[in-house]
Design a protein around this motif. Sequence first.
Motif, PDB file in Angstrom:
ATOM      1  N   GLN A   1       0.827  -1.214   0.000  1.00 12.42           N
ATOM      2  CA  GLN A   1       0.000   0.000   0.000  1.00 12.42           C
ATOM      3  C   GLN A   1       0.861   1.264   0.000  1.00 12.42           C
ATOM      4  N   LEU A   2       1.953   1.238   0.756  1.00  8.98           N
ATOM      5  CA  LEU A   2       2.848   2.394   0.794  1.00  8.98           C
ATOM      6  C   LEU A   2       3.439   2.671  -0.585  1.00  8.98           C
ATOM      7  N   ARG A   3       3.785   1.618  -1.299  1.00 10.23           N
ATOM      8  CA  ARG A   3       4.370   1.790  -2.627  1.00 10.23           C
ATOM      9  C   ARG A   3       3.352   2.289  -3.647  1.00 10.23           C
ATOM     10  N   GLN A   4       2.069   2.226  -3.293  1.00  7.35           N
ATOM     11  CA  GLN A   4       1.021   2.733  -4.177  1.00  7.35           C
ATOM     12  C   GLN A   4       0.639   4.179  -3.850  1.00  7.35           C
ATOM     13  N   ASN A   5       1.192   4.715  -2.752  1.00  2.00           N
ATOM     14  CA  ASN A   5       0.853   6.080  -2.354  1.00  2.00           C
ATOM     15  C   ASN A   5       1.329   7.077  -3.413  1.00  2.00           C
ATOM     16  N   GLN A   6       0.506   8.061  -3.692  1.00  3.31           N
ATOM     17  CA  GLN A   6       0.810   9.014  -4.750  1.00  3.31           C
ATOM     18  C   GLN A   6       2.130   9.740  -4.527  1.00  3.31           C
ATOM     19  N   VAL A   7       2.485   9.976  -3.290  1.00  2.38           N
ATOM     20  CA  VAL A   7       3.717  10.704  -2.976  1.00  2.38           C
ATOM     21  C   VAL A   7       4.936   9.787  -3.001  1.00  2.38           C
ATOM     22  N   LEU A   8       4.740   8.500  -2.675  1.00  7.82           N
ATOM     23  CA  LEU A   8       5.873   7.592  -2.494  1.00  7.82           C
ATOM     24  C   LEU A   8       6.079   6.606  -3.636  1.00  7.82           C
ATOM     25  N   LYS A   9       5.163   6.574  -4.601  1.00 13.06           N
ATOM     26  CA  LYS A   9       5.173   5.487  -5.589  1.00 13.06           C
ATOM     27  C   LYS A   9       6.420   5.466  -6.471  1.00 13.06           C
ATOM     28  N   ASP A  10       7.083   6.619  -6.626  1.00 10.90           N
ATOM     29  CA  ASP A  10       8.257   6.662  -7.502  1.00 10.90           C
ATOM     30  C   ASP A  10       9.572   6.480  -6.739  1.00 10.90           C
ATOM     31  N   LEU A  11       9.477   6.260  -5.431  1.00 13.34           N
ATOM     32  CA  LEU A  11      10.691   6.026  -4.645  1.00 13.34           C
ATOM     33  C   LEU A  11      11.314   4.683  -5.005  1.00 13.34           C
ATOM     34  N   GLY A  12      12.622   4.627  -5.012  1.00  8.09           N
ATOM     35  CA  GLY A  12      13.311   3.369  -5.224  1.00  8.09           C
ATOM     36  C   GLY A  12      13.251   2.482  -3.980  1.00  8.09           C
ATOM     37  N   VAL A  13      13.664   1.237  -4.151  1.00  8.82           N
ATOM     38  CA  VAL A  13      13.627   0.268  -3.045  1.00  8.82           C
ATOM     39  C   VAL A  13      14.472   0.748  -1.872  1.00  8.82           C
TER      40      VAL A  13
END
Length: 202
Positions: free
Chosen positions: A16-28
């Motif tokens: 869910q965090l990786r789907q957040n609009q603010v966080l989705k483009d963060l790398g692993v």
Amino acid sequence: MSSIENHPEKNVIRVQLRQNQVLKDLGVDAHQSLEPHLTVVDCSKGDFLLHQGVHEMEQYFILDGVLKRVVANPQGKEMILRFAAEREMETSYAAWMLKTPAPYSIVSVTKARVVKLPMPEWIAFLEQHAEEKRLFEHSVMSHMSEIMAHTITLHLLDAPGRVHRFLRKHGELFDRIPKKELAAYLNLSAETLSRLKQRGKI
């Protein structure tokens, strides 16, 4: 409250965090460096995440449910500024940067789950991720612009027009927000909102 690592649904929360609009483009690596700062909070309807007037502030990422941003005058009259749901975020970033008290409260409209971290830790993270900071600050400005547009709408549009604008902008939330809350946001009585619905105006 729990850390993500110790939460029984940690795998779902990470997705869910990786789907957040603010966080989705963060790398692993960036996600892994952020995670230890995050706390999972399960909210009941009406729970306050932020109280208007406080100086201690946090950053919130919504995993499930709906939150509202609400401001109250000294007499206790409230105005709802915006709603936010899963994959969105809530913040008092501008107030923190200006070193002013939180200008509004953030309250759970429905049962909700968020992850949060103290604002100083979030800002320290942003300073290490320039593109993330740019996207986040753009989101903050977009929210402020939307609130301004909504406030103008309350003065310029009639009741059906206000409802239709909400449906156009946030139709997915219409059946999720209690009608009393939605009516307050649109500066209508609950009876007027119900009557518009019964007449097929919405």
